[in-house]
Design a protein around this motif. Structure first.
Motif, PDB file in Angstrom:
ATOM      1  N   PRO A  25       0.811  -1.218   0.000  1.00 56.61           N
ATOM      2  CA  PRO A  25       0.000   0.000   0.000  1.00 56.61           C
ATOM      3  C   PRO A  25       0.846   1.272   0.000  1.00 56.61           C
ATOM      4  CG  PRO A  25      -0.971  -1.613   1.475  1.00 56.61           C
ATOM      5  CD  PRO A  25       0.349  -2.186   1.019  1.00 56.61           C
ATOM      6  N   LEU A  26       1.960   1.270   0.766  1.00 54.24           N
ATOM      7  CA  LEU A  26       2.811   2.456   0.809  1.00 54.24           C
ATOM      8  C   LEU A  26       3.452   2.723  -0.552  1.00 54.24           C
ATOM      9  CD1 LEU A  26       4.204   4.737   2.322  1.00 54.24           C
ATOM     10  CD2 LEU A  26       5.974   3.091   3.035  1.00 54.24           C
ATOM     11  N   TRP A  27       4.012   1.660  -1.170  1.00 55.69           N
ATOM     12  CA  TRP A  27       4.675   1.829  -2.466  1.00 55.69           C
ATOM     13  C   TRP A  27       3.686   2.303  -3.520  1.00 55.69           C
ATOM     14  CZ3 TRP A  27       3.946  -0.144  -7.338  1.00 55.69           C
ATOM     15  CH2 TRP A  27       4.991   0.050  -8.255  1.00 55.69           C
ATOM     16  N   LEU A  28       2.510   1.684  -3.563  1.00 55.75           N
ATOM     17  CA  LEU A  28       1.531   2.041  -4.583  1.00 55.75           C
ATOM     18  C   LEU A  28       0.997   3.451  -4.371  1.00 55.75           C
ATOM     19  CD1 LEU A  28       0.032   1.152  -7.083  1.00 55.75           C
ATOM     20  CD2 LEU A  28      -1.689   0.069  -5.615  1.00 55.75           C
ATOM     21  N   THR A  29       0.804   3.836  -3.124  1.00 56.72           N
ATOM     22  CA  THR A  29       0.367   5.204  -2.842  1.00 56.72           C
ATOM     23  C   THR A  29       1.371   6.206  -3.400  1.00 56.72           C
ATOM     24  OG1 THR A  29      -0.823   4.569  -0.828  1.00 56.72           O
ATOM     25  CG2 THR A  29      -0.142   6.867  -1.016  1.00 56.72           C
ATOM     26  N   GLU A  30       2.649   5.967  -3.153  1.00 54.80           N
ATOM     27  CA  GLU A  30       3.691   6.882  -3.631  1.00 54.80           C
ATOM     28  C   GLU A  30       3.728   6.957  -5.149  1.00 54.80           C
ATOM     29  OE1 GLU A  30       7.195   5.310  -1.843  1.00 54.80           O
ATOM     30  OE2 GLU A  30       6.875   6.323   0.091  1.00 54.80           O
ATOM     31  N   ARG A  31       3.622   5.809  -5.809  1.00 57.44           N
ATOM     32  CA  ARG A  31       3.710   5.804  -7.264  1.00 57.44           C
ATOM     33  C   ARG A  31       2.484   6.448  -7.913  1.00 57.44           C
ATOM     34  NH1 ARG A  31       7.606   7.040  -7.888  1.00 57.44           N
ATOM     35  NH2 ARG A  31       7.257   6.832 -10.123  1.00 57.44           N
ATOM     36  N   LEU A  32       1.292   6.160  -7.395  1.00 54.55           N
ATOM     37  CA  LEU A  32       0.092   6.763  -7.960  1.00 54.55           C
ATOM     38  C   LEU A  32       0.079   8.266  -7.748  1.00 54.55           C
ATOM     39  CD1 LEU A  32      -2.652   4.134  -6.999  1.00 54.55           C
ATOM     40  CD2 LEU A  32      -1.591   4.487  -9.246  1.00 54.55           C
ATOM     41  N   ARG A  33       0.538   8.721  -6.591  1.00 49.49           N
ATOM     42  CA  ARG A  33       0.613  10.162  -6.349  1.00 49.49           C
ATOM     43  C   ARG A  33       1.632  10.819  -7.270  1.00 49.49           C
ATOM     44  NH1 ARG A  33       0.465  10.427   0.293  1.00 49.49           N
ATOM     45  NH2 ARG A  33      -1.814  10.165   0.517  1.00 49.49           N
ATOM     46  N   ALA A  34       2.791  10.199  -7.401  1.00 45.16           N
ATOM     47  CA  ALA A  34       3.855  10.774  -8.236  1.00 45.16           C
ATOM     48  C   ALA A  34       3.428  10.929  -9.680  1.00 45.16           C
ATOM     49  CB  ALA A  34       5.113   9.905  -8.145  1.00 45.16           C
ATOM     50  N   ASN A  35       2.575  10.029 -10.150  1.00 45.24           N
ATOM     51  CA  ASN A  35       2.157  10.058 -11.548  1.00 45.24           C
ATOM     52  C   ASN A  35       0.785  10.709 -11.757  1.00 45.24           C
ATOM     53  OD1 ASN A  35       4.477   8.726 -12.668  1.00 45.24           O
ATOM     54  ND2 ASN A  35       3.728   6.822 -11.762  1.00 45.24           N
ATOM     55  N   GLY A  36       0.255  11.330 -10.710  1.00 46.97           N
ATOM     56  CA  GLY A  36      -0.970  12.100 -10.848  1.00 46.97           C
ATOM     57  C   GLY A  36      -2.258  11.308 -10.862  1.00 46.97           C
ATOM     58  N   HIS A  37      -2.249  10.087 -10.314  1.00 51.36           N
ATOM     59  CA  HIS A  37      -3.446   9.244 -10.350  1.00 51.36           C
ATOM     60  C   HIS A  37      -4.102   9.090  -8.979  1.00 51.36           C
ATOM     61  CE1 HIS A  37      -2.502   8.267 -14.465  1.00 51.36           C
ATOM     62  NE2 HIS A  37      -1.307   7.828 -14.102  1.00 51.36           N
ATOM     63  N   LEU A  38      -3.594   9.781  -7.983  1.00 50.45           N
ATOM     64  CA  LEU A  38      -4.183   9.718  -6.640  1.00 50.45           C
ATOM     65  C   LEU A  38      -3.970  11.079  -5.979  1.00 50.45           C
ATOM     66  CD1 LEU A  38      -5.553   7.938  -4.517  1.00 50.45           C
ATOM     67  CD2 LEU A  38      -3.272   7.301  -3.696  1.00 50.45           C
ATOM     68  N   ARG A  39      -5.023  11.876  -5.990  1.00 52.84           N
ATOM     69  CA  ARG A  39      -4.901  13.241  -5.467  1.00 52.84           C
ATOM     70  C   ARG A  39      -5.183  13.321  -3.980  1.00 52.84           C
ATOM     71  NH1 ARG A  39      -7.480  14.217 -10.511  1.00 52.84           N
ATOM     72  NH2 ARG A  39      -9.529  14.339  -9.516  1.00 52.84           N
ATOM     73  N   ARG A  40      -6.028  12.400  -3.472  1.00 53.59           N
ATOM     74  CA  ARG A  40      -6.384  12.455  -2.056  1.00 53.59           C
ATOM     75  C   ARG A  40      -6.330  11.048  -1.470  1.00 53.59           C
ATOM     76  NH1 ARG A  40     -10.541  14.910  -4.641  1.00 53.59           N
ATOM     77  NH2 ARG A  40     -11.977  13.233  -4.047  1.00 53.59           N
ATOM     78  N   GLY A  41      -6.107  10.960  -0.185  1.00 53.52           N
ATOM     79  CA  GLY A  41      -6.121   9.679   0.496  1.00 53.52           C
ATOM     80  C   GLY A  41      -4.939   8.811   0.111  1.00 53.52           C
ATOM     81  N   GLY A  42      -5.034   7.537   0.449  1.00 54.95           N
ATOM     82  CA  GLY A  42      -3.956   6.612   0.160  1.00 54.95           C
ATOM     83  C   GLY A  42      -4.489   5.204  -0.036  1.00 54.95           C
ATOM     84  N   VAL A  43      -3.629   4.315  -0.477  1.00 58.49           N
ATOM     85  CA  VAL A  43      -3.988   2.915  -0.664  1.00 58.49           C
ATOM     86  C   VAL A  43      -4.013   2.228   0.690  1.00 58.49           C
ATOM     87  CG1 VAL A  43      -3.298   0.729  -1.721  1.00 58.49           C
ATOM     88  CG2 VAL A  43      -2.982   2.884  -2.972  1.00 58.49           C
ATOM     89  N   SER A  44      -5.070   1.495   0.980  1.00 60.03           N
ATOM     90  CA  SER A  44      -5.166   0.793   2.265  1.00 60.03           C
ATOM     91  C   SER A  44      -4.901  -0.705   2.128  1.00 60.03           C
ATOM     92  CB  SER A  44      -6.548   1.010   2.880  1.00 60.03           C
ATOM     93  OG  SER A  44      -7.571   0.510   2.029  1.00 60.03           O
TER      94      SER A  44
END
Length: 358
Positions: free
Chosen positions: A13-32
């Motif tokens: 979840p931590l890795w995916l949250t970082e990658r999605l945010r870095a590439n503009g696909h997750l603006r709010r919240g995080g992967v659980s």
């Protein structure tokens, strides 16, 4: 480029949250949470489908299902300076197309030291599927595949970036090198098979080789060229599960390059379809493709030009099974392809092209 992950279990979840945010696909919240729904090992890669859960507040842009492709740890990768062509396509080429018929790209990683990579894409398995019979797909699927190719080809037709940031054009030395390598592969192939290679096939190979490097001469200028998939058999298309609902997607872009457009159609029909089926369907499909090019804005490319390019592609295709043979693929794979390629060569009267170019 980000660090390479080795397997689906490293998609935390931590890795995916970082990658999605870095590439503009997750603006709010995080992967659980991340769950591996399925995994399959292929010769050079391992593919997995992932189900993703999010913390409250994640936006609708956050993907719920992902397709992960990583290097097979048992395959011998070698150091390389540039990422695999598939990563280049999804990360740099596809974004230049308006609404391209490909899965959405989320992340990629590549290591120059090991040559290993990963690719994270949209998972379309819930809404799309492969044709039920890749050697005899329904006519509607064939038409959808042709329409998909025509759209891609029309966009990149004689594009200013071909050979200038997107793919490469061959120079005269490159054309000669390709011809020499192909001729040498034939000599090795023919020597290995000996009497098991029919005389008529030998004569065809030798007649075509006598025209070298003519079959590749077109590839030194972008005139009449486009971006091609390079492996456009029907298993590399995803068709909507609902009849008449949704678009068709083209996947597995490892072999894309700059070439003549009908090459993709000839690859699909002359190497994989039974001769009777191909002979019945190829002209209607090729004419549909040509109409699609014109509708997409291609100018100065008549039907006769399209048919001639298709026939020259059929000439080159007799050498593709030899490439598969050289890579150690079994005779049960390459011989049926060669038989079909030789049938197409005869049916399309390719000998007329070859004799005219000799």
């Amino acid at each position: 480029m980000p660090e390479v992950i080795a397997n689906a279990e490293e998609v935390t979840p931590l890795w995916l949250t970082e990658r999605l945010r870095a590439n503009g696909h997750l603006r709010r919240g995080g992967v659980s949470g991340v769950r591996v729904k399925s995994s399959r090992t292929l010769p050079v890669s391992v593919i997995s489908r992932l189900e993703v859960e999010y913390e409250p507040g994640a936006g609708p842009e956050a993907p719920r299902s992902l397709f992960l492709k990583v290097s097979n740890p048992d395959f011998v990768n070698e150091p390389r300076e540039s990422p695999p062509e598939e990563i280049v396509f999804y990360s740099s080429v596809a974004p230049e197309m308006p609404d391209p018929p490909v899965p959405r790209f989320y992340d990629a990683g590549f290591s120059r030291e090991t040559g290993r990579s990963h690719l994270l894409l949209e998972d379309l398995s819930e809404t799309h599927r492969h044709a039920p019979d890749p050697l005899a797909p329904p006519r509607a699927s064939c038409e959808a595949a042709v329409d998909c190719l025509a759209g891609v080809h029309a966009h990149w037709w004689e594009h200013a970036r071909l050979g200038a940031g997107v793919g490469r054009l061959l120079d005269d030395a490159g054309v000669r090198g390709l011809a020499e390598a192909t001729a040498a592969r034939y000599e090795t192939f023919a020597g290995s098979l000996g009497g098991r290679l029919p005389r008529a096939w030998r004569e065809t190979f030798e007649r075509v080789i006598a025209t070298f490097p003519r079959p590749w001469a077109r590839l030194t200028s972008a005139r009449g060229l486009t971006l091609t998939h390079g492996d456009a058999h029907t298993l590399n298309f995803l068709f909507p599960r609902g009849r008449g609902v949704g678009r068709t997607y083209l996947v597995d872009w490892q072999l894309w390059h700059v070439h003549i457009g009908p090459r993709d159609l000839a690859y699909m029909m002359t190497l994989f379809w039974a001769p009777e089926r191909r002979a019945r369907m190829e002209e209607p499909l090729l004419r549909r493709y040509h109409r699609g090019l014109l509708a997409g804005g291609v100018e100065g490319y008549g039907w006769d030009d399209c048919l001639k390019d298709y026939r020259w592609s059929a000439v080159r295709n007799v050498f593709i099974p030899l490439l598969h043979w050289s890579r150690g693929w079994g005779e049960d794979f390459w011989r049926p392809q060669l038989e079909k390629a030789m049938h197409a060569y005869d049916d399309l009267r390719c000998v007329e092209l070859v004799e005219g170019a000799a």
